[in-house]
Design an enzyme around this catalytic site. Structure first.
Site, short mmCIF file in Angstrom:
data_model
loop_
_atom_site.label_atom_id
_atom_site.label_comp_id
_atom_site.label_asym_id
_atom_site.label_seq_id
_atom_site.Cartn_x
_atom_site.Cartn_y
_atom_site.Cartn_z
NE ARG A 1 6.92 -3.83 6.21
CZ ARG A 1 5.71 -3.28 6.31
NH1 ARG A 1 5.09 -2.86 5.22
NH2 ARG A 1 5.11 -3.19 7.46
NE ARG B 1 -5.53 -1.10 10.04
CZ ARG B 1 -4.29 -1.52 10.31
NH1 ARG B 1 -3.28 -0.68 10.17
NH2 ARG B 1 -4.08 -2.74 10.70
NE ARG C 1 1.04 -5.06 11.44
CZ ARG C 1 2.08 -4.77 10.65
NH1 ARG C 1 3.22 -5.42 10.81
NH2 ARG C 1 1.97 -3.86 9.72
NE ARG D 1 5.98 -1.31 10.75
CZ ARG D 1 4.83 -1.03 10.15
NH1 ARG D 1 4.81 -0.19 9.15
NH2 ARG D 1 3.71 -1.58 10.55
CE LYS E 1 -2.25 -0.64 3.84
NZ LYS E 1 -1.81 -1.96 4.31
P1 AMP Z 1 0.65 0.25 9.47
O1 AMP Z 1 1.85 1.15 9.33
O2 AMP Z 1 -0.50 0.69 8.61
O3 AMP Z 1 0.96 -1.20 9.32
O4 AMP Z 1 0.13 0.45 10.96
C1 AMP Z 1 0.91 0.11 12.06
C2 AMP Z 1 0.09 0.15 13.32
O5 AMP Z 1 -0.49 1.46 13.48
C3 AMP Z 1 -1.08 -0.79 13.34
O6 AMP Z 1 -0.73 -2.08 13.77
C4 AMP Z 1 -2.02 -0.09 14.34
O7 AMP Z 1 -1.58 -0.29 15.65
C5 AMP Z 1 -1.79 1.37 14.03
N1 AMP Z 1 -2.72 1.91 13.02
C6 AMP Z 1 -2.41 2.32 11.75
N2 AMP Z 1 -3.49 2.78 11.12
C7 AMP Z 1 -4.52 2.67 11.98
C8 AMP Z 1 -5.91 2.97 11.92
N3 AMP Z 1 -6.48 3.49 10.82
N4 AMP Z 1 -6.67 2.72 13.01
C9 AMP Z 1 -6.14 2.19 14.12
N5 AMP Z 1 -4.85 1.87 14.25
C10 AMP Z 1 -4.02 2.12 13.20
#
Ligand code: AMP
Length: 293
Positions: A181, A142, A242, A231, A67
């Protein structure tokens, strides 16, 4: 001195459609009509790029679907900002803001941050873009509650989303991708240990500064000053959690957008270029314009 489109807000006097500057009330070069091309339901969806200020797009997909990479490419191609909600949250945590302190315990455990916190962050970011500005959001919404909050926010501005792109990638591909990654925690650049390794002396694809080897085996972008690394939430057991959360959360969101006629399914397997071409095709932009702001 702009066209009114029923939202009560003036639109810019010229829009770039099919790569051609077009002034309302003159025959459009592609359609011959004095009106903006109307939404169509087939493969060609001109309205998605014709939105004043650029399209307003959401990218949905599992972690590791690409993404971030695709959103960045789309942002560059269309000249719209990329709003990466995961990175915004991590930046708040690093800055130690009250919102960051609240979000941190959820982030660290791979759990979703509460809607109310995320909605506040996204509204602040989108609100700062200026009126009628296009964007591509990744990592949000989300939950249906977040999708509704985004709709409410846009409606208050007299706007709506242009399209929602759904990147489909099988779980086993995701686990494989995330295991290798490597990311920059500051600018959000994403690499892969074998498929796309970061290299000293090359430019970072996200912040465009040179990548340096600052200690043996330790690379960082010149501007960011923090090592490229895995990460913590890319560890397999956290990835599995996740993915489980993702599958639960995504179904109602997809139905929500499908009902609105906004959803575009895109096969997310294959090379970055292949996926990008599919995304452009889904937006009716297969041979489309570059639109740098
Ligand atoms: P990502 O970088 O999108 O993989 O997000 C990493 C972490 O950020 C996720 O595991 C959540 O803890 C938090 N997070 C990211 N986007 C959201 C969202 N829209 N709503 C809630 N938590 C989020």
């Amino acid at each position: 001195n702009g066209r009114r489109d029923g939202t009560g807000l003036a639109t810019p006097v010229a829009e770039r459609i099919h790569g051609v500057r077009w002034r309302p009330h003159e025959p459009h070069p592609a359609t011959g009509s004095p009106e903006a091309p109307t939404p169509r339901t087939g493969r060609q969806r001109v309205e998605t790029v014709a939105a004043p200020g650029g399209p307003r797009l959401v990218l949905i997909g599992p972690p590791g679907a690409g993404k971030g990479t695709q959103a960045r490419r789309l942002a560059a191609k269309l000249g719209i900002p990329h709003v990466d909600v995961g990175s915004l949250l991590r930046a708040e945590v690093r800055a130690g803001t009250p919102l960051g302190q609240e979000a941190e315990r959820f982030l660290a455990r791979g759990l979703l941050v509460p809607d109310e916190l995320v909605n506040r962050l996204v509204e602040r970011r989108l609100g700062a873009l200026g009126p009628r500005r296009g964007f591509v959001v990744d990592g949000y919404p989300r939950s249906v509650a977040q999708a509704e909050a985004l709709d409410r926010f846009l409606r208050r501005e007299g706007l709506r989303l242009s399209a929602v792109l759904h990147l489909r990638v099988p779980d086993e591909v995701v686990v494989d991708r995330l295991a290798g990654r490597i990311v920059c925690p500051d600018c959000g650049a994403v690499f892969h240990r074998t498929a796309n390794p970061p290299r000293a002396g090359e430019r970072c694809p996200a912040c465009h500064t040179i990548i340096r080897e600052v200690a043996p085996g330790v690379l960082q972008c010149e501007a960011c000053g923090r090592p490229l690394r895995r990460r913590p939430d890319d560890q397999p057991e956290i990835v599995r959690r996740r993915l489980a959360i993702y599958h639960q959360e995504v179904k109602p969101i997809l139905s929500y957008y499908r009902q609105q006629g906004l959803l575009r399914d895109v096969d997310g397997e294959g090379s970055e270029d292949e996926v990008f071409r599919r995304i452009l095709a889904a937006l009716g932009l297969a041979d489309g314009p570059s639109r740098r702001a």
